[in-house]
Design a protein around this motif. Structure first.
Motif, mmCIF file in Angstrom:
data_model
loop_
_atom_site.group_PDB
_atom_site.id
_atom_site.type_symbol
_atom_site.label_atom_id
_atom_site.label_comp_id
_atom_site.label_asym_id
_atom_site.label_seq_id
_atom_site.Cartn_x
_atom_site.Cartn_y
_atom_site.Cartn_z
ATOM 1 N N THR A 9 0.800 -1.282 -0.013
ATOM 2 C CA THR A 9 0.093 -0.087 0.006
ATOM 3 C C THR A 9 0.697 1.176 0.043
ATOM 4 N N GLY A 10 1.857 1.089 0.599
ATOM 5 C CA GLY A 10 2.918 2.189 0.682
ATOM 6 C C GLY A 10 2.231 3.117 1.773
ATOM 7 N N LEU A 11 1.537 2.942 2.701
ATOM 8 C CA LEU A 11 0.889 3.799 3.897
ATOM 9 C C LEU A 11 1.389 3.155 5.045
ATOM 10 N N HIS A 12 1.201 4.172 5.977
ATOM 11 C CA HIS A 12 1.790 3.724 7.471
ATOM 12 C C HIS A 12 0.480 3.248 8.080
ATOM 13 N N GLY A 13 0.867 2.156 9.009
ATOM 14 C CA GLY A 13 -0.153 1.659 10.035
ATOM 15 C C GLY A 13 0.092 0.011 9.736
ATOM 16 N N PRO A 14 -1.081 -0.590 10.218
ATOM 17 C CA PRO A 14 -2.391 -0.096 10.644
ATOM 18 C C PRO A 14 -2.502 0.356 12.126
ATOM 19 N N PHE A 15 -3.458 0.982 12.323
ATOM 20 C CA PHE A 15 -3.798 1.809 13.477
ATOM 21 C C PHE A 15 -5.211 1.567 13.852
ATOM 22 N N SER A 16 -5.485 1.671 15.100
ATOM 23 C CA SER A 16 -6.929 1.479 15.477
ATOM 24 C C SER A 16 -7.823 2.761 14.965
ATOM 25 N N LEU A 17 -8.826 2.690 14.225
ATOM 26 C CA LEU A 17 -9.505 3.588 13.852
ATOM 27 C C LEU A 17 -10.439 4.143 14.966
ATOM 28 N N ALA A 18 -9.972 4.847 15.957
ATOM 29 C CA ALA A 18 -10.150 5.753 16.986
ATOM 30 C C ALA A 18 -9.804 7.119 17.012
ATOM 31 N N ALA A 19 -10.487 7.821 17.769
ATOM 32 C CA ALA A 19 -10.059 9.257 17.803
ATOM 33 C C ALA A 19 -8.793 9.730 18.092
ATOM 34 N N ASP A 20 -8.499 8.818 19.318
ATOM 35 C CA ASP A 20 -6.839 9.039 20.106
ATOM 36 C C ASP A 20 -5.898 8.484 19.271
ATOM 37 N N ALA A 21 -6.145 7.588 18.396
ATOM 38 C CA ALA A 21 -5.043 7.071 17.441
ATOM 39 C C ALA A 21 -4.777 7.835 16.433
#
Length: 117
Positions: A9-21
Motif C-alpha cells: 500500500t505504501g501507507l503507514h499503519g495499521p492503527f486502530s480507527l479511533a479518535a485518540d489514534a
C-alpha cells in the motif's frame, strides 16, 4: 509518528480507527490518502475501503470511526497526489466498500493515473 508500513500500500499503519489514534498519528490540516479495513486471521491488513482528503485527512478519518476497526494512511504535500494515490489503491485492491471509481475533487480536471477517468 511510527514508520510501520505494510508492503503493497505504501501507507503507514495499521492503527486502530479511533479518535485518540488518529490524533496521535496524523497532523492537522494536511491532504492524504487512506485505507480502512481489519486484520485478518493470518495477521494481514485486509482493505475494505479507500479514500483521500484534500485538506484535512484527520477529520475525514474521524468521520469513518465505527465503519472499520483499523486504518492506514499517508500524508501528501498536494491534494492531487492524495487523489492519485486513492485511485491507484482503488484499482489495485478493488475494496468492497468502494462501489464507484473515486470522483475527482470539485473544480479540478484531474484524471486517474490508471484509467484516465
Amino acid at each position: 509518528m511510527t514508520q510501520q508500513e505494510l508492503t503493497g500500500t505504501g501507507l503507514h499503519g495499521p492503527f486502530s480507527l479511533a479518535a485518540d489514534a488518529i490524533d496521535e498519528e496524523l497532523v492537522e490540516n494536511c491532504p492524504g490518502a487512506y485505507a480502512l479495513g481489519f486484520i485478518d486471521y493470518l495477521g494481514r491488513f485486509s482493505i475494505t475501503y479507500v479514500g483521500s482528503a484534500g485538506e484535512n485527512l484527520k477529520s475525514k478519518l474521524k468521520a469513518h470511526i465505527g465503519t472499520a476497526s483499523q486504518f492506514k494512511f499517508r500524508h501528501f504535500a498536494e491534494e492531487r497526489l492524495a487523489f492519485e494515490k486513492e485511485c491507484e489503491m482503488f484499482h489495485q485492491f478493488l475494496p468492497r466498500g468502494n462501489f464507484l471509481h473515486p470522483s475527482r475533487p470539485h473544480g479540478t480536471d484531474w484524471s486517474c493515473p490508471r484509467c484516465r477517468r
